[in-house]
Motif scaffolding. Structure first.
Motif, PDB file in Angstrom:
ATOM      1  N   ASP A  64      -6.228  -2.646 -10.049  1.00  0.00           N
ATOM      2  CA  ASP A  64      -4.805  -2.872 -10.191  1.00  0.00           C
ATOM      3  C   ASP A  64      -4.027  -1.614 -10.533  1.00  0.00           C
ATOM      4  OD1 ASP A  64      -5.966  -2.560 -12.617  1.00  0.00           O
ATOM      5  OD2 ASP A  64      -4.844  -4.167 -13.627  1.00  0.00           O
ATOM      6  N   THR A  65      -4.686  -0.475 -10.624  1.00  0.00           N
ATOM      7  CA  THR A  65      -4.001   0.789 -10.902  1.00  0.00           C
ATOM      8  C   THR A  65      -4.833   1.942 -10.347  1.00  0.00           C
ATOM      9  OG1 THR A  65      -3.010   2.170 -12.632  1.00  0.00           O
ATOM     10  CG2 THR A  65      -5.104   1.115 -13.162  1.00  0.00           C
TER      11      THR A  65
ATOM     12  N   SER B  95      -1.193  11.394  -0.754  1.00  0.00           N
ATOM     13  CA  SER B  95      -0.041  11.914  -1.488  1.00  0.00           C
ATOM     14  C   SER B  95       0.077  11.358  -2.894  1.00  0.00           C
ATOM     15  CB  SER B  95       1.240  11.584  -0.714  1.00  0.00           C
ATOM     16  OG  SER B  95       1.407  10.174  -0.579  1.00  0.00           O
ATOM     17  N   THR B  96      -0.905  10.551  -3.315  1.00  0.00           N
ATOM     18  CA  THR B  96      -0.785   9.950  -4.643  1.00  0.00           C
ATOM     19  C   THR B  96      -0.872  11.009  -5.737  1.00  0.00           C
ATOM     20  OG1 THR B  96      -1.762   7.894  -3.813  1.00  0.00           O
ATOM     21  CG2 THR B  96      -1.740   8.233  -6.205  1.00  0.00           C
ATOM     22  N   CYS B  97      -1.898  11.849  -5.709  1.00  0.00           N
ATOM     23  CA  CYS B  97      -2.085  12.907  -6.720  1.00  0.00           C
ATOM     24  C   CYS B  97      -1.611  14.237  -6.145  1.00  0.00           C
ATOM     25  CB  CYS B  97      -3.550  13.004  -7.133  1.00  0.00           C
ATOM     26  SG  CYS B  97      -4.187  11.465  -7.862  1.00  0.00           S
TER      27      CYS B  97
ATOM     28  N   TYR C 151       7.364   5.362 -12.065  1.00  0.00           N
ATOM     29  CA  TYR C 151       6.301   4.356 -11.984  1.00  0.00           C
ATOM     30  C   TYR C 151       6.864   3.124 -11.295  1.00  0.00           C
ATOM     31  CZ  TYR C 151       3.243   0.578 -13.493  1.00  0.00           C
ATOM     32  OH  TYR C 151       2.418  -0.533 -13.507  1.00  0.00           O
ATOM     33  N   CYS C 152       6.095   2.611 -10.332  1.00  0.00           N
ATOM     34  CA  CYS C 152       6.525   1.433  -9.577  1.00  0.00           C
ATOM     35  C   CYS C 152       5.753   0.187 -10.036  1.00  0.00           C
ATOM     36  CB  CYS C 152       6.308   1.648  -8.077  1.00  0.00           C
ATOM     37  SG  CYS C 152       7.422   2.858  -7.338  1.00  0.00           S
ATOM     38  N   GLN C 153       6.492  -0.840 -10.446  1.00  0.00           N
ATOM     39  CA  GLN C 153       5.887  -2.135 -10.760  1.00  0.00           C
ATOM     40  C   GLN C 153       5.893  -2.981  -9.480  1.00  0.00           C
ATOM     41  OE1 GLN C 153       8.321  -3.649 -13.939  1.00  0.00           O
ATOM     42  NE2 GLN C 153       7.327  -2.342 -15.508  1.00  0.00           N
TER      43      GLN C 153
ATOM     44  N   LYS D 129       0.025  -2.308  -3.508  1.00  0.00           N
ATOM     45  CA  LYS D 129      -0.663  -1.276  -4.296  1.00  0.00           C
ATOM     46  C   LYS D 129      -0.116   0.111  -3.940  1.00  0.00           C
ATOM     47  CE  LYS D 129      -5.029  -3.887  -4.520  1.00  0.00           C
ATOM     48  NZ  LYS D 129      -6.474  -3.860  -4.233  1.00  0.00           N
ATOM     49  N   GLY D 130      -0.599   1.044  -4.689  1.00  0.00           N
ATOM     50  CA  GLY D 130      -0.244   2.443  -4.433  1.00  0.00           C
ATOM     51  C   GLY D 130       0.878   2.935  -5.345  1.00  0.00           C
TER      52      GLY D 130
END
Length: 1214
Positions: A691-692, A678-680, A656-658, A664-665
């Motif tokens: 925001d998510t 490529s996210t999912c 997980y990237c903060q 974003k992303g």
């Protein structure tokens, strides 16, 4: 005084009583009484006194010192009027001091089934429990100084109960309320261990030893353990199917054969040792099978029929035993016609078939409509029912024709002549017009209905022998081996791909290839295990090693080891041809075929999959884990996936990237959206939530980015036989254990390829192992050892033993014969038979019979062979027209042959110079006739296994030529007749009978039964006949004769009975006669005196008693030891009882004067006169006669014929 007989009788009685006592009286049980509560509030005794101390004068209560209470129990027989005194016959018991005035046992009160030894009294008994009983329970004070200890002074309370109770009853709780005290108790009766029954008198002790094998049920009945039977379960149950006449067993499931029998069920006899091709009905026989001869049936008399050595249509001719010649057709040569010179010269292919020469001969490529090795079989195109709409199919050469019903037309009646629908075929388009319909055909088809395919092969486009096949839009060529291309114009490389096996190198030749095989393999493709001992001299070192002579080594010997232990084991020889395998590290099992499973205790963690190796293992880790044991979490942040200053947080199989500065992303890579392609993962759909982001995953996937599989493809355990499943998304891979193969490890790898067993051994394929079942005569792990049957010196009388395969041959000296030269035949004359000369002791076959020469005399078996079936030669008699007939006969047609499996037109019978002998028998098939010498056998066949062209006469001839038939027909002529069964079309009925001198023999029924059983037994064994192999069931019928009545035993019984009665009568008569003679002698002795009396007539006086006494007194004085002579008739009559009594009392009276002598004339007259006997008595010494005044004569005794003693006898005084 005791004598021996009395002592013996007493000992017998004691033994019987001991036995009864042991079996019956040794019953065992116990009566149990459990106290629950005792109440004696005042602490008094039964007589009102205090147990201890004095009464209080004020309240009259006993002092505080309580009673020392204990209990006694008396158990005796059931009494109507109970007496408390006397012995307790059933038993007695008591407790120690268990309390004071009042007390209770809580555990017994709350749980009656719980033991409390404090208040329990157990009375054991050693007899049959009588159910009815009398129970006396008494509470006593142990010590009381104020009372005497005699009598019942210390008795507190007594309870008397008479009742019935069974041992199976639950506890009975009894509340007794007495005048002084009350108490509550429970009772029950129980049997001891191993005792059962309502009275505990049934003993059953489980055992499993030599004396029995049984357990006991709840009623005490014996129940045999599995595999045992009998009263005491001492008889083992043999293996199911075991012939108990020829086998037995000492343990369950065994079947140990008696001497001379063998097989798992002891139903096969042992033939004579060394018998090769012989059978037996009883042990130690060697009856040769068809076409085999010799003492041990080792000589093949019909080598052609047994081995069929001639190939490619060659005709085999027997020349000598084990010798033959092949007459080869044109184009073939060699010993067995195996060399094809020009196989197609004789045009073997019929009906337009094309002949092609191949290494083994020729091959016919048949045109459409024909099949078979020579294209002689017409294909029936109507089998597929091609005609539609009820059309009738007519088979034609290379095609068929449909006879259509009205309104239908076309080749298969598929066209409706009144409609466009269905008229056009092969994808054509139908168009209706004024003159009917028109079909627009697809490419490659023509005709009104587009049903004719254009023949693209008409021009012969295929080259180099290629075969053309027409397609819809062209053609395709089927190229021969070594050619390729559209028209087979390109010569291909036969070594690509490599056809050679076992790592052999391939060498390309002109139109062929050659494989350079390793030393252990041979064959065209090096697929066959090489038998080095066929081409080189070999020496068997042990069961695992063979030494082969070779020039490849310095010693000139090459040691070859057996590969029975596989690639991971080493064969170690053991005695008697046995072996063991020494396994490499990591392997175990009989053949070192099992890889020791190092994954038994799962070493892989976190869901890792363990893959077993050789003394090792490997873990396949799920996503997110790594390491040798999958015990290390993969750090997904190690690749720094977060961009633009984002901080990475490691998750399980994810990260997980903060993100910073409104990036974003998934990896903080976008300013516009949280989602991209490529996210999912794995087809998930991404949704932007500002925001998510959120991923909606497909079925079977989960996680924040759909990267975790919910249901593994290995959950259904698709891998069989211990295979390990390794899943990857929607797919999986099975890693199979050694010995298994296939996508799911479902197929057992063939460890018998290449064939590892030598000398005809049969390879049994196991899981990663094989076992060789050696042919008779061979041993060793791969059957390379030829067993030396001469090692036991079986040949006698100085004969020479020659070792053979699974047998031996004894070369006998002159005058000896037999398999072991055990028969002395001497030197005899030779025999002449059918123009040939046979030496003494030789045997030969004459049609279906066997003949032997014995000192110039020919002895043959007596089987009626009938006319032998043979094959006809159509189109003229050629050289082979009588190949199946004896010399001098030819094969002729016969119109009465019965066909069993068509076609049978090629069969005839051998002609005979003499007409066949007439048959004199009523024993015929399907006649229903049975007698003492007739039996019927029904052979039921499997039609699918019966060869084509089989007649009933063929089957009958097979039966007549059985070797056992020759054995059965040594003394009497055996007649075998056959016909189709009227009741079953798949059966042939056989009638067997004995015929002697042209007349039917009415012999012993056992003889024909034995013959039928022997024939059936021969059919059940292996034989060379294909027809008899199709027999699936055999039924035998013989006459059931009533038992004959034997009159000899009743007649002998009657005779002996009469003799016994006669003897008894004679003995009784003789006994009575002797008794009468003794009585006469006794009577004569009583009537003697010391002188002779004159006959006097006397009369009886009135007073008899005193006179009788005087007479007796006087007679004793006169009598002396007698010396009498008696003369009388033989026919005496019995004496009257009163007269004898009169004689004993002194039946004659004399005078009162005691000075006179006495005369017994009157009595003598009565006794002697009635008997007709005159007795003269002399006394020694003889006294002078006493003279009287009345008679000058002496007193002599003579017979006086007095009629009546009471009337005629008078008193006389001397």
């Amino acid at each position: 005084m005791w004598n021996c007989m009395g002592i013996s009788n007493c000992l017998s009685i004691v033994c019987v009583l001991l036995t009864v006592w042991t079996e019956v009286s040794q019953s065992s049980g116990y009566f149990e009484l459990q106290l629950i509560e005792v109440q004696n509030a005042n602490g008094e005794l039964s007589d009102g006194d205090c147990c201890d101390g004095e009464r209080n004068t004020q309240d009259l209560r006993c002092s505080s010192d309580e009673c020392d209470t204990y209990f006694r129990v008396c158990l005796k027989e059931y009494q109507t009027d109970v007496t408390t005194k006397g012995s307790c016959i059933y038993g007695t018991g008591s407790t120690n001091v268990i309390g004071g005035n009042s007390f209770q046992f809580k555990s017994a009160k709350n749980n009656q089934n719980r033991n409390n030894d404090g208040g329990k009294i157990v009375i054991p008994f050693q007899f049959a429990w009588p159910v009815s009983y009398t129970l006396i329970v008494e509470a006593w004070d142990w010590d009381n100084g104020t009372h005497s200890s005699s009598g019942e002074d210390l008795l507190i309370e007594r309870s008397v109960r008479k009742e019935r109770i069974n041992h199976r009853d639950d506890r009975q709780t009894i509340q007794y309320n007495g005048l002084t005290a009350s108490f509550e108790y429970s009772i029950r009766v129980r049997c001891d261990e191993n005792y059962y029954g309502s009275k505990c008198n049934k003993l059953c002790r489980p055992r499993d030893d030599w004396h029995g094998h049984y357990v006991c049920d709840q009623l005490g009945n014996r129940g045999c353990m599995e595999g045992w039977m009998g009263t005491y379960c001492t008889t083992a149950i043999c293996k199911q199917g075991c012939n108990l006449l020829q086998g037995a067993c000492h343990a369950p499931g065994e079947c140990k054969c008696t001497y001379g029998w063998q097989g798992p069920f002891c139903d096969s006899c042992l033939p004579y040792p060394g018998c090769v091709h012989g059978t037996c009905v009883k042990p130690w026989q060697c009856t040769c099978e068809k076409n085999w001869g010799g003492l041990l049936c080792e000589k093949d008399l019909n080598y052609c029929g047994t081995n069929k050595p001639c190939k490619n249509g060659g005709t085999c001719m027997n020349t000598e035993p084990d010798e033959y010649n092949c007459a080869c057709p044109d184009g073939y040569s060699g010993k067995n016609c195996e060399i094809a010179e020009h196989a197609c010269v004789s045009n073997p292919c019929a009906n337009g078939g094309t002949c092609h020469e191949v290494p083994s001969g020729f091959e016919c490529h048949c045109p459409a409509g024909w099949a078979g090795p020579t294209c002689a079989k017409d294909t029936d195109e109507c089998l597929s029912n091609p005609c539609a709409q009820g059309g009738t199919c007519i088979d034609m050469e290379n095609g068929f024709e449909c006879l259509c019903l009205p309104q239908w037309a076309g080749n298969t009646c598929q066209i409706d002549v009144n409609s466009c629908h269905g008229q056009c075929q092969n994808g054509a388009t139908c168009k209706e017009g004024q003159r009917g319909y028109v079909c627009a055909c697809s490419p490659g088809f023509v005709g009104r209905h587009c049903d004719i395919q254009r023949n693209s092969c008409a021009s012969g486009p295929c080259r180099n022998g290629g075969r053309c096949h027409t397609l819809l839009d062209g053609f395709v060529c089927e190229c021969p081996h070594g050619y390729t291309g559209t028209t087979c114009e390109v010569q291909s490389n036969l070594c690509s791909p490599n056809p050679c096996q076992n790592k052999a190198q391939c060498h390309s030749l002109m139109d062929d290839f050659y494989c350079a095989c390793p030393d252990d393999y041979e064959g065209k493709t090096c697929s066959e295990l090489k038998d080095h001992c066929k081409t080189n001299p070999c020496e068997v070192i042990d069961s695992c090693t063979v030494a082969v002579a070779t020039n490849g080594t310095q010693e000139g010997v090459w040691h070859i080891s057996s590969n029975v232990c596989g690639p991971h084991g080493r064969c170690i020889s053991q005695p008697a041809g046995n072996f063991t395998c020494s396994c490499e590290q990591g392997f175990t099992g009989t053949y070192c075929h099992e890889n020791i499973n190092d994954c038994v205790t799962p070493p892989c963690k976190n869901g890792g999959t363990c893959i077993d190796g050789i003394s090792s293992f490997k873990c396949f880790c799920p996503d997110g884990w790594e390491g040798t044991l999958c015990d290390m979490d993969v750090n997904e942040c190690s690749r720094n996936p977060c961009k633009n200053g984002g901080r990475c947080v490691d998750l399980l199989n994810d990260f997980y990237c903060q993100c910073q500065d409104n990036w974003k992303g998934k990896t903080c890579h976008s300013r516009e959206s949280q989602c991209d392609s490529s996210t999912c993962s794995n087809g998930g759909t991404c949704f932007d939530h500002g925001d998510t982001f959120r991923c909606t995953c497909l079925s079977g996937w989960g996680g924040s980015t759909c990267n975790t599989a919910k249901n593994s493809t290995c959950d259904s355990n698709p891998c069989e036989n211990g295979g390990t499943c390794v899943g990857a998304g929607d797919a999986y891979t099975c890693i199979c254990k050694d010995g298994w193969e296939g996508p799911t490890c479902a197929h057992n790898a063939n460890d018998c390829n290449p064939q590892p067993c030598y000398n005809g051994g049969v390879c049994v394929d196991g899981v990663n192992w094989f076992r060789c079942e050696c042919a008779p005569g061979f041993a060793g792990p791969d059957c390379r050892i030829n067993i030396d049957e001469c090692q036991s010196s079986p040949c006698a009388y100085g004969s020479t033993c020659v070792d053979e395969i699974n047998s031996f041959l004894c070369v006998c000296p002159l005058g000896r014969a037999g398999p072991r030269c055990q028969e002395f035949i001497g030197i005899g004359k030779a025999c002449r038979y059918s123009g040939l000369q046979f030496p003494h002791g030789s045997r030969w076959e004459e049609e279906c019979n066997t003949c032997q020469c014995v000192n110039g005399i020919v002895r043959c078996s007596k089987v009626r062979c009938g006319r032998r079936p043979c094959l006809l030669q159509r189109g003229g008699a050629g050289p082979d027209s009588s190949a199946l007939c004896p010399r001098g006969q030819e094969c002729v047609e016969h119109q009465f042959l019965t066909c069993f499996a068509k076609p049978c037109h090629q069969w005839g019978v051998c002609s005979t110079p003499d007409p066949p002998l007439p048959l004199h028998t009523q024993c015929e098939p399907n006649s229903g006739y049975l007698d003492n010498s007739c039996a019927r056998i029904t052979l039921i066949f499997n039609r699918d296994k019966v060869p084509q062209g089989t007649t009933v006469e063929n089957i009958c001839s097979e039966l007549r030529y059985l070797p056992i038939a020759q054995t059965l027909a040594k003394d009497c002529t055996l007649l075998i007749l056959c016909d189709l069964s009227y009741s079953n079309s798949d059966a042939v009925e056989v009638a067997m009978s004995y015929d002697q001198d042209g007349q039917e023999q009415n012999g012993d029924r056992g003889q024909i039964q034995e013959a039928a059983s022997a024939i059936v037994g021969a059919l059940s064994k292996r034989h060379n006949s294909t027809v008899m192999l199709a027999v699936v069931e055999v039924k035998v019928e013989t006459q059931v004769m009533p038992q004959s009545v034997d009159h000899l035993v009743p007649v002998l019984c009657v005779v002996f009975g009469v003799l016994w009665i006669f003897c008894i009568v004679v003995c009784v008569w003789w006994t009575r006669k002797r008794k009468k003679e003794r009585e006469r002698e006794s009577a004569a002795e009583d009537s003697t005196v010391n002188n002779q009396l004159e006959p006097l007539r006397v009369s009886l006086p009135q007073h008899k008693d005193n006179r009788g006494k005087d007479i007796q007194h006087e007679c004793k004085k006169l009598m002396s030891p007698p010396d009498r002579t008696c003369d009388g008739a033989e026919g005496e009559e019995e004496e009257d009882g009163e007269e004898e009594e009169e004689l004993r009392r002194g039946g004659m009276e004399l005078d009162k004067f005691s000075t006179q002598k006495c005369s017994l004339a009157g009595v003598q007259d009565k006794v002697m006169g009635k008997r007709g006997v005159i007795c003269t008595t002399r006394s020694a010494p003889v006294k002078p006669p006493h003279r009287t005044a009345y008679s000058p004569k002496d007193n002599r005794c003579k017979n006086l014929n007095a009629a009546n003693v009471s009337e005629d006898i008078k008193d006389h005084y001397v």
